[in-house]
Write a protein that holds these residues in place. Structure first.
Motif, PDB file in Angstrom:
ATOM      1  N   LEU A 124      74.030  27.348  23.116  1.00  0.00           N
ATOM      2  CA  LEU A 124      75.492  27.422  22.378  1.00  0.00           C
ATOM      3  C   LEU A 124      75.438  26.378  21.268  1.00  0.00           C
ATOM      4  O   LEU A 124      75.127  24.826  21.059  1.00  0.00           O
ATOM      5  CB  LEU A 124      76.368  27.375  22.668  1.00  0.00           C
ATOM      6  N   GLU A 178      76.228  35.971  19.604  1.00  0.00           N
ATOM      7  CA  GLU A 178      74.923  35.995  19.115  1.00  0.00           C
ATOM      8  C   GLU A 178      74.641  36.861  17.897  1.00  0.00           C
ATOM      9  O   GLU A 178      73.541  37.449  17.563  1.00  0.00           O
ATOM     10  CB  GLU A 178      74.584  37.339  20.308  1.00  0.00           C
ATOM     11  N   TRP A 227      81.123  29.367  17.016  1.00  0.00           N
ATOM     12  CA  TRP A 227      79.681  29.544  18.186  1.00  0.00           C
ATOM     13  C   TRP A 227      79.061  30.661  17.510  1.00  0.00           C
ATOM     14  O   TRP A 227      79.003  31.955  17.070  1.00  0.00           O
ATOM     15  CB  TRP A 227      80.805  29.932  18.636  1.00  0.00           C
ATOM     16  N   ASP A 253      69.187  30.618  25.887  1.00  0.00           N
ATOM     17  CA  ASP A 253      69.622  31.016  25.133  1.00  0.00           C
ATOM     18  C   ASP A 253      70.318  29.218  25.263  1.00  0.00           C
ATOM     19  O   ASP A 253      71.142  28.152  25.368  1.00  0.00           O
ATOM     20  CB  ASP A 253      70.939  31.558  24.505  1.00  0.00           C
ATOM     21  N   GLN A 272      75.209  31.459  19.570  1.00  0.00           N
ATOM     22  CA  GLN A 272      74.929  31.364  20.465  1.00  0.00           C
ATOM     23  C   GLN A 272      73.241  32.470  20.169  1.00  0.00           C
ATOM     24  O   GLN A 272      73.585  33.732  20.145  1.00  0.00           O
ATOM     25  CB  GLN A 272      75.623  32.520  21.904  1.00  0.00           C
TER      26      GLN A 272
END
Ligand code: ATP
Length: 345
Positions: free
Chosen positions: A305, A280, A317, A303, A319
């Motif tokens: 990804l 995030e 990653w 959300d 998010q």
């Protein structure tokens, strides 16, 4: 006063130390989740606490009383531990009332029939099943059976209630509401709770503290936020939540990486490190000239990804709220924002 106090508890099966030097203190009324991968020793630890196994080393106190040490162990019925299993373990030939009354045990046999019936009804009320005492287990849904099992475990007023993966037999659609309900009942009853689970979401959402186990050891026992933001090592960071590890170094209290810098938690130590950047904190902005590319995308409703391949081939990653969705194959510029972040030297 601590309800549950484990000191250096060890249990071996042949060459395997199923529980290895585990220490943990659970305060009265606290809700602790025991979290870890399959085979890490969660069930064995619970069985040591309940009295189904005796430790090879260490001591165990419940409500201030020593109940087990190397070579000594009080039997389960003398420990004031209530157990709830994943398969409910209700007696099929007994009614709901009789199942719960069984939990009242020997000590309560002196009570009048009227007192026992009143106590059973109060427990049924507590678990949200008033008036269903005359039914048999097969006449209830799985969720209702689990609530009866909880009422039976609470009947003798245990010092601690242990739940071993109590929701795994319940329909996944029902599980989330079911576990929130059961957690609320347990909190309402003011009970000390030890919940065994391999489901991190369950542990993080329900517990006051999470004890993370690996290879028989308790590697960290901390509040969910702390476990997530300040894991003790990279393995714990990767087990709880999704982890990006970026190579970097610490300078002036900042974790500096090729993608940007963020404030570092416990920055002492300086020098080269691995920086834990949760997804995030990874923001993406479409940019034709950037060399990072979105190679995978998972939409999760609230959300989204994105898996992003960087110019050097490594992947991270991201998010973000689902209104920040980026097309697959898009070139993106990465900005790190948020933190502070944990660093591992
Ligand atoms: P899971 O989530 O899969 O149930 P767990 O974390 O509860 O796993 P345990 O069941 O406590 O793990 O097992 C820990 C280790 O001890 C495993 O390696 C297991 O094979 C071993 N073990 C457990 N019980 C016994 C037993 N009675 N005899 C021999 N080995 C055992």
């Amino acid at each position: 006063m601590a309800t549950l106090h484990l000191q250096h508890l060890t249990k071996r099966f042949g060459a395997v130390a199923a529980v290895d030097d585990a220490s943990l203190t659970v305060a009265s009324g606290e809700f602790v989740a025991l979290l870890g991968p399959s085979g890490c020793g969660k069930t064995t630890l619970l069985r040591l606490i309940a009295g189904f196994e005796a430790p090879d080393a260490g001591t165990l106190h419940i409500g201030g009383q020593e109940v087990a040490a190397a070579g000594r162990a009080l039997p389960p019925e003398r420990r004031r531990v209530g157990m709830v299993f994943q398969d409910y373990a209700l007696f099929p030939h007994l009614t709901v009332q009789e199942n719960i009354a069984f939990g009242l045990g020997e000590r309560r046999r002196r009570r009048s029939r009227h007192e026992r019936a009143a106590r059973v009804e109060a427990l049924l009320e507590l678990v949200g099943l008033p008036g269903l005492g005359a039914r048999y287990p097969h006449e209830l849904s799985g969720g209702q059976q689990q609530r009866v099992a909880l009422a039976r475990a609470l009947a003798p007023e245990p010092a601690v209630v242990c739940l071993d993966e109590p929701w795994s037999a319940i329909d996944p659609m029902l599980r989330a509401s079911m576990r929130a309900e059961l957690a609320e009942i347990l909190r309402g009853a003011g009970t000390t709770v030890l919940l065994v689970t391999h489901d991190q979401e369950e542990a993080l959402t329900l517990a006051d503290r999470v004890a993370l186990m690996r290879d028989g050891r308790i590697v960290q026992a901390a509040a969910p936020e702390r476990l997530y933001h300040e894991p003790v090592d990279p393995w714990s960071a990767a087990f709880v939540g999704t982890a990006n590890f970026l190579e970097g170094h610490v300078a002036d209290g900042r974790a500096v990486t090729a993608l940007g810098e963020l404030a570092a938690r416990s920055p002492n130590g300086g020098g080269a490190c691995s920086v834990l950047v949760r997804p995030e904190l990874v923001h993406l902005a479409p940019d034709e000239t950037a060399d990072a590319v979105v190679v995978r995308r998972e939409f999760h409703g609230h959300d989204v990804l994105h898996r992003v391949r960087l110019g050097d081939g490594t992947e991270v990653w991201s998010q973000r709220p689902s209104d920040e969705v980026v097309p697959l194959g898009a070139h993106v510029r990465i900005r790190l924002d948020g933190g502070p972040v944990a660093v591992f030297h």
